[in-house]
Design a protein around this motif. Structure first.
Motif, PDB file in Angstrom:
ATOM      1  N   GLY A  43       8.390 -20.573 -18.085  1.00 16.36           N
ATOM      2  CA  GLY A  43       8.513 -20.382 -16.651  1.00 16.36           C
ATOM      3  C   GLY A  43       7.260 -20.645 -15.849  1.00 16.36           C
ATOM      4  O   GLY A  43       7.323 -20.834 -14.645  1.00 16.36           O
ATOM      5  N   THR A 168      12.226 -23.944 -16.232  1.00 16.94           N
ATOM      6  CA  THR A 168      13.272 -23.166 -15.575  1.00 16.94           C
ATOM      7  C   THR A 168      13.703 -23.845 -14.281  1.00 16.94           C
ATOM      8  O   THR A 168      12.967 -24.631 -13.687  1.00 16.94           O
ATOM      9  CB  THR A 168      12.786 -21.744 -15.256  1.00 16.94           C
ATOM     10  OG1 THR A 168      11.710 -21.829 -14.312  1.00 16.94           O
ATOM     11  CG2 THR A 168      12.310 -21.029 -16.512  1.00 16.94           C
ATOM     12  N   ILE A 214      18.851 -21.038 -18.468  1.00 15.45           N
ATOM     13  CA  ILE A 214      17.396 -21.048 -18.251  1.00 15.45           C
ATOM     14  C   ILE A 214      16.959 -22.255 -17.424  1.00 15.45           C
ATOM     15  O   ILE A 214      16.378 -22.121 -16.354  1.00 15.45           O
ATOM     16  CB  ILE A 214      16.637 -21.038 -19.608  1.00 15.45           C
ATOM     17  CG1 ILE A 214      17.008 -19.792 -20.418  1.00 15.45           C
ATOM     18  CG2 ILE A 214      15.121 -21.078 -19.357  1.00 15.45           C
ATOM     19  CD1 ILE A 214      16.375 -19.733 -21.774  1.00 15.45           C
TER      20      ILE A 214
END
Length: 221
Positions: A43, A168, A214
């Motif tokens: 992320g 992400t 995700i």
């Protein structure tokens, strides 16, 4: 503001480092195991990583080869010289032995961040038989140019620049907004579908995988 990721299961040391780094003007992220570190890195892309070796789950030695393109300073109680050499050859930029001087560590961090920012970045990014040139904004597959929209190009660029990681949806949208304003969460799937089709039409191969719930990543070869 530079971001530093601390990967260390020792809460006391991690808290001490976070406090010192925050006072020095850095943004700090934390991970307490090797597995959690890889999840965090799906992320964010920190500017530098402080990596302990003795971690639960994946060890620091297991995690290090997966941290491509990010300066890594190993911070460990292990003092064996051969171990230090192996880690430096495996990609770490520095090795600091616990216990350490916080002042010295901050100085080393500043040096490595300065070195990283002064290192020329190649305009050419490659993955499998895709070549993307960020200077002239071209994409070729097997030497054949692929015509992409501005949004498709921006998506492919960030995926290829982070090809070892899952990117992400929120991170992808945040990054491509620098290049194109017309992509939203609702339209992202459509843009990626069109991008995958254009690449597949040239080579017959799929290059992008969706990671359910995700985000997206370049398909492992």
């Amino acid at each position: 503001m530079k971001t530093i990721l601390i990967i260390d299961d020792d809460t006391h040391i991690g808290n001490m480092l976070e406090e010192a780094l925050s006072k020095d003007g850095y943004r700090v992220s934390r991970a307490y195991s090797g597995t959690e570190a890889l999840l965090v890195l799906s992320g964010i892309r920190p500017d530098l990583i402080l990596l302990d070796l003795m971690l639960p789950g994946l060890s620091g030695e297991d995690v290090l080869p997966r941290l491509k393109g990010i300066p890594v300073i190993v911070v460990s109680a292990k003092v064996d010289i051969d171990n230090k050499v192996d880690l430096l050859l495996s990609g770490a930029v520095d090795y600091v032995t616990k216990p350490f001087s916080t002042k010295e560590l901050l100085a080393r961090i500043a040096v490595h961040l300065r070195t990283a920012s002064n290192t020329p970045v190649s305009p050419v990014v490659s993955f499998d038989d895709i070549i993307l040139n960020t200077d002239i904004h071209t994409v070729t597959v097997n030497a054949a140019e692929v015509k992409l929209t501005r949004t498709e190009y921006a998506i492919l660029k960030i995926l290829m620049q982070n090809q070892t990681q899952v990117v992400t949806k929120s991170l992808l949208l945040g990054h491509i907004s620098e290049d194109t304003p017309d992509c939203t969460e609702n339209s992202l799937k459509m843009h990626i579908s069109n991008l995958r089709k254009k690449l597949r039409d040239v080579s017959g191969k799929d290059y992008i995988d969706a990671v359910w719930g995700i985000g997206f990543k370049m398909r492992a070869e």
